[in-house]
Design a protein around this motif. Structure first.
Motif, mmCIF file in Angstrom:
data_model
loop_
_atom_site.group_PDB
_atom_site.id
_atom_site.type_symbol
_atom_site.label_atom_id
_atom_site.label_comp_id
_atom_site.label_asym_id
_atom_site.label_seq_id
_atom_site.Cartn_x
_atom_site.Cartn_y
_atom_site.Cartn_z
ATOM 1 N N ALA A 155 0.833 -1.207 0.000
ATOM 2 C CA ALA A 155 0.000 0.000 0.000
ATOM 3 C C ALA A 155 0.866 1.254 0.000
ATOM 4 O O ALA A 155 0.564 2.223 -0.705
ATOM 5 C CB ALA A 155 -0.923 -0.012 1.215
ATOM 6 N N ARG A 156 1.948 1.244 0.787
ATOM 7 C CA ARG A 156 2.856 2.404 0.791
ATOM 8 C C ARG A 156 3.500 2.581 -0.577
ATOM 9 O O ARG A 156 3.633 3.708 -1.068
ATOM 10 C CB ARG A 156 3.932 2.229 1.864
ATOM 11 N N GLN A 197 -3.871 1.305 3.443
ATOM 12 C CA GLN A 197 -3.970 -0.150 3.426
ATOM 13 C C GLN A 197 -5.409 -0.636 3.205
ATOM 14 O O GLN A 197 -5.623 -1.580 2.433
ATOM 15 C CB GLN A 197 -3.402 -0.747 4.720
ATOM 16 N N PRO A 198 -6.430 -0.026 3.850
ATOM 17 C CA PRO A 198 -7.806 -0.474 3.571
ATOM 18 C C PRO A 198 -8.187 -0.331 2.099
ATOM 19 O O PRO A 198 -8.828 -1.215 1.536
ATOM 20 C CB PRO A 198 -8.654 0.436 4.463
ATOM 21 N N ALA A 199 -7.775 0.782 1.486
ATOM 22 C CA ALA A 199 -8.085 0.982 0.071
ATOM 23 C C ALA A 199 -7.366 -0.052 -0.784
ATOM 24 O O ALA A 199 -7.925 -0.593 -1.746
ATOM 25 C CB ALA A 199 -7.691 2.393 -0.360
ATOM 26 N N PHE A 200 -6.122 -0.344 -0.443
ATOM 27 C CA PHE A 200 -5.347 -1.333 -1.187
ATOM 28 C C PHE A 200 -6.000 -2.713 -1.070
ATOM 29 O O PHE A 200 -6.126 -3.443 -2.061
ATOM 30 C CB PHE A 200 -3.905 -1.377 -0.665
ATOM 31 N N SER A 201 -6.408 -3.079 0.132
ATOM 32 C CA SER A 201 -7.042 -4.377 0.346
ATOM 33 C C SER A 201 -8.327 -4.496 -0.461
ATOM 34 O O SER A 201 -8.624 -5.561 -1.030
ATOM 35 C CB SER A 201 -7.333 -4.584 1.836
ATOM 36 N N LYS A 213 3.657 9.739 -0.318
ATOM 37 C CA LYS A 213 4.032 10.135 -1.673
ATOM 38 C C LYS A 213 5.114 11.204 -1.561
ATOM 39 O O LYS A 213 4.886 12.255 -0.955
ATOM 40 C CB LYS A 213 2.807 10.671 -2.414
ATOM 41 N N PRO A 214 6.289 10.960 -2.114
ATOM 42 C CA PRO A 214 7.423 11.875 -1.928
ATOM 43 C C PRO A 214 7.118 13.334 -2.244
ATOM 44 O O PRO A 214 7.492 14.222 -1.481
ATOM 45 C CB PRO A 214 8.483 11.301 -2.886
#
Length: 305
Positions: A24-25, A31-35, A285-286
């Motif tokens: 996710a990072r 992480q919830p959105a990625f899952s 996000k850098p």
């Protein structure tokens, strides 16, 4: 269900990291959105691709087979995009979601001032209601959010998950057209059965107005005749002389100065609001982190309009 390219990229990242949080990072989402996106990919393919019972996570036999196709499609797509862009695939623009009225009347002046402090800042602005903007920010589909903050409103944001900068103050004023003597055509102090131009139920500014009127007898003297989610829409109707509305002061500066609109009540009916710039601390996000660091170095007064 249609299969989205970003899900394939998510799946490749998950295989590389074997960790939902690390992937996710890498993908710059929570992480919830990625899952949810991995689940959507599994629903689209109709098979379980990831064995979540192991630590670190591993791919199922179907997942290992699908990985070959996913990796190939992602590589081909990236190569095609690189070719079309002349091998320059970097996109430095920041995506900013903003409340409609802020996007129209506030953002242009504010971003112009900000760039004097941090230099050129390519941006893409998307206007939407605050509720939708929060979801977009949380899911990593925008980098920053420009929104009103009202400490008395029902929708609050966790300051640790959504750190913010105060970048301005605004006051919502009750306004209407003047009568032939320059007095408000609809007077909150004396009028009965006052035609009210209101915000729709889900509009953030509407909640602020309802909080003001919640325990005040004035609400019994207001008759809602028109609703919209946008302050500019209420201003347009107010200028037609059909009712009164609460509108942010920066949206009606010229109309108040020219006398086309006047206050419909005294200062006790003002609704002060803070304007804030938000980011989601769960998304790394850098470019965003670099800008946030620059903003922290600027004097507080410089950020505000």
């Amino acid at each position: 269900m249609n299969l989205e390219t970003k899900w394939l990229e998510d799946f490749v990242a998950l295989n590389a990291t074997r960790s939902f949080s690390a992937a996710a990072r890498r993908r710059h989402v929570t992480q919830p959105a990625f899952s949810r996106r991995i689940r959507a990919l599994e629903q689209a393919t109709g098979v379980m691709l990831v064995d979540r019972s192991t630590t670190p996570v591993s791919l199922t036999s179907e997942g290992q087979l699908f990985l070959v196709t996913a990796r190939s499609l992602v590589e081909q797509l990236n190569e095609s995009i690189s070719h079309l862009r002349g091998l320059n695939i970097a996109d430095e623009a920041l995506d900013i979601a903003a409340a409609h009225s802020l996007a129209l009347a506030f953002f242009p002046r504010w971003i112009s001032r900000l760039q004097k402090g941090v230099g050129e800042l390519p941006t893409r602005l998307i206007a939407m209601n605050v509720g939708d903007a929060i979801h977009v920010l949380r899911d990593g589909n925008c980098d920053l959010m420009l929104a009103y903050h009202d400490p008395y409103a029902t929708m609050q944001l966790d300051s640790e998950v959504f750190p913010s900068f105060s970048i301005g103050q605004v006051c919502m004023l009750p306004v209407c057209v003047p009568d032939d003597h320059g007095k408000p055509l609809f007077d909150l102090e004396a009028g009965e059965n006052i035609p009210h131009l209101a915000y729709t139920q889900g509009a953030f500014l509407g909640r602020s107005v309802r909080m003001l009127l919640k325990n005040d007898p004035l609400r019994l003297r207001l008759r809602t005749i028109y609703e919209t989610a946008m302050a500019e829409g209420l201003k347009g109707m107010a200028l037609q002389g059909v009712g009164m509305a609460w509108i942010p002061d920066f949206c009606i500066h010229e109309e108040l100065a020219s006398g086309r609109l006047v206050r419909a009540g005294d200062e006790k009916w003002n609704i002060p609001l803070d304007i804030r710039l938000y980011r989601c601390s769960l998304v790394h996000k850098p470019d965003v982190e670099r800008l946030w660091h620059q903003l922290q170095k600027l004097p507080r007064d410089f950020l505000k309009m």
